[in-house]
Every structure is written in structure tokens, then in C-alpha cells.
Design a protein around this motif. Structure first.
Motif, short mmCIF file in Angstrom:
data_model
loop_
_atom_site.label_atom_id
_atom_site.label_comp_id
_atom_site.label_asym_id
_atom_site.label_seq_id
_atom_site.Cartn_x
_atom_site.Cartn_y
_atom_site.Cartn_z
N SER A 136 47.04 -15.24 66.54
CA SER A 136 46.33 -14.02 65.58
C SER A 136 46.72 -12.86 65.62
O SER A 136 46.99 -12.35 67.28
CB SER A 136 45.02 -14.59 65.09
N LYS A 137 46.85 -12.01 65.03
CA LYS A 137 47.55 -10.84 65.27
C LYS A 137 46.09 -10.33 66.58
O LYS A 137 46.68 -8.88 67.06
CB LYS A 137 47.49 -10.17 64.21
N SER B 28 47.11 -11.31 69.71
CA SER B 28 48.69 -11.18 69.88
C SER B 28 48.76 -9.77 70.61
O SER B 28 48.46 -8.52 72.02
CB SER B 28 49.71 -10.48 69.18
N ASN B 29 47.42 -8.30 69.44
CA ASN B 29 47.76 -7.48 69.83
C ASN B 29 46.23 -6.99 71.36
O ASN B 29 46.57 -6.16 72.13
CB ASN B 29 46.77 -6.36 69.23
#
Length: 186
Positions: free
Chosen positions: A78-79, A82-83
Motif C-alpha cells: 500500500s501507499k 511504501s511511504n
């Protein structure tokens, strides 16, 4: 000094995990992020290259962040996950990512009211044995239980069961050790 450094690293990983938990909870993505972090832990266990990327100080922070974002994209994470990886790498904390993932997992289990248990046996448990043990544990602790199992041939037989900080050791190896100790004292 090393113990102080280790406890500081552990506290830092807890803070990152807590911040990630709060964000994922706010976004309604706790389950997704939990699955992503478990995938990351499994990938790191199976990939020397990923472990080196996370641990080695030889890579620049920005390069680690780019590498981890690429790994996350390739793995379909997921974003938010990842972030999170990019942030930890950019802040020079990539060596604490796996520890933070473990702390996140603890927070998520507590949030769901789930207790964790670890059963070590000399041989792999059958599905029926596992199901029975989970039912007994659920009744004993009064909540849902996530059971993790490990095979430890040195136990010879029996089981070592850890629920939280409580260890119940009914393994044959442990019984033999107790008998040996008792005989030495006789």
C-alpha cells in the motif's frame, strides 16, 4: 552503553510503529498495513539483498528510500506502507524497519483484542491438534488467540507454550532436565 543504544533503537521503532498505527487507523487501513508489514518481514527473511539494504550503512539514505519504495511497488504494498518505508529510510532508521513492523503487529493485535501464543513442538502439529489447542487457549485466556507454531526437534516430545510473558513447558527435554537436576541434588 550498547544496552542503552539498543533500548533507544527499540523506543524509536515503537514511536514509528505508533505513528504508523495511528495513521493507518485514521485512514481505515489497519488490516492492509498489517498484511503489508508481514509481507515485508517475510521478504526480508527470504532476501539477503533486502536485508542488506535495510541494515547496511553503506547506502545513502535517499538511495535506501528509493530502493525500498521500488521493493514496495514491486510487492504491491500500500501507499501508506511504501511511504512509511521511505520515511524511515530518509530519517536514517531503515535498520529499525523490521522492529517497527513487529511493534505495529503488537499494537494491531491489542487493538483487535487478540492474544498471541507461540507453541513449540518436536514435530509439526496437525490441523486437528492446532484447532484443539486454539480452542483450549481461547477458553483459558478469555479472548481470541493467534497461534504461531514452531518446530524444535530438541524438545523430543511435548510442548512449550508461551502466552504473553507466561511460559508453560511440558516438553520431554524439560522434564529430563528437571529429573537430572533433582538427581544431582539427591
Amino acid at each position: 552503553m550498547a544496552a542503552s543504544s539498543a533500548s533507544h533503537a527499540n523506543e524509536t521503532a515503537r514511536r514509528y510503529a505508533s505513528a504508523l498505527f495511528d495513521l493507518a487507523n485514521e485512514k481505515g487501513e489497519l488490516e492492509t498495513v498489517s498484511k503489508d508489514l508481514k509481507s515485508l518481514i517475510a521478504m526480508a527473511a527470504g532476501s539477503k539483498d533486502l536485508s542488506v539494504l535495510l541494515e547496511s550503512p553503506a547506502f545513502a539514505r535517499e538511495d535506501k528510500a528509493k530502493g525500498l519504495v521500488a521493493v514496495a511497488a514491486k510487492a504491491g504494498l500500500s501507499k501508506i506502507a511504501s511511504n512509511f518505508l521511505a520515511t524511515m529510510a530518509t530519517n536514517g532508521r531503515s535498520d529499525e524497519v523490521l522492529s517497527a513492523a513487529g511493534h505495529f503487529d503488537e499494537l494491531y493485535a491489542k487493538h483487535r483484542g487478540v492474544k498471541r501464543a507461540l507453541a513449540r513442538t518436536a514435530e509439526e502439529m496437525t490441523a486437528d491438534q492446532r484447532k484443539k489447542l486454539e480452542a483450549v487457549l481461547k477458553k483459558a485466556v478469555g479472548s481470541d488467540v493467534e497461534l504461531e507454531t514452531e518446530v524444535e526437534p530438541g524438545l523430543i516430545g511435548g510442548i512449550q507454550l508461551r502466552v504473553g510473558s507466561t511460559l508453560i513447558d511440558t516438553s520431554v527435554a524439560s522434564k529430563l532436565d528437571r529429573m537430572n537436576t533433582a538427581m544431582k541434588g539427591a
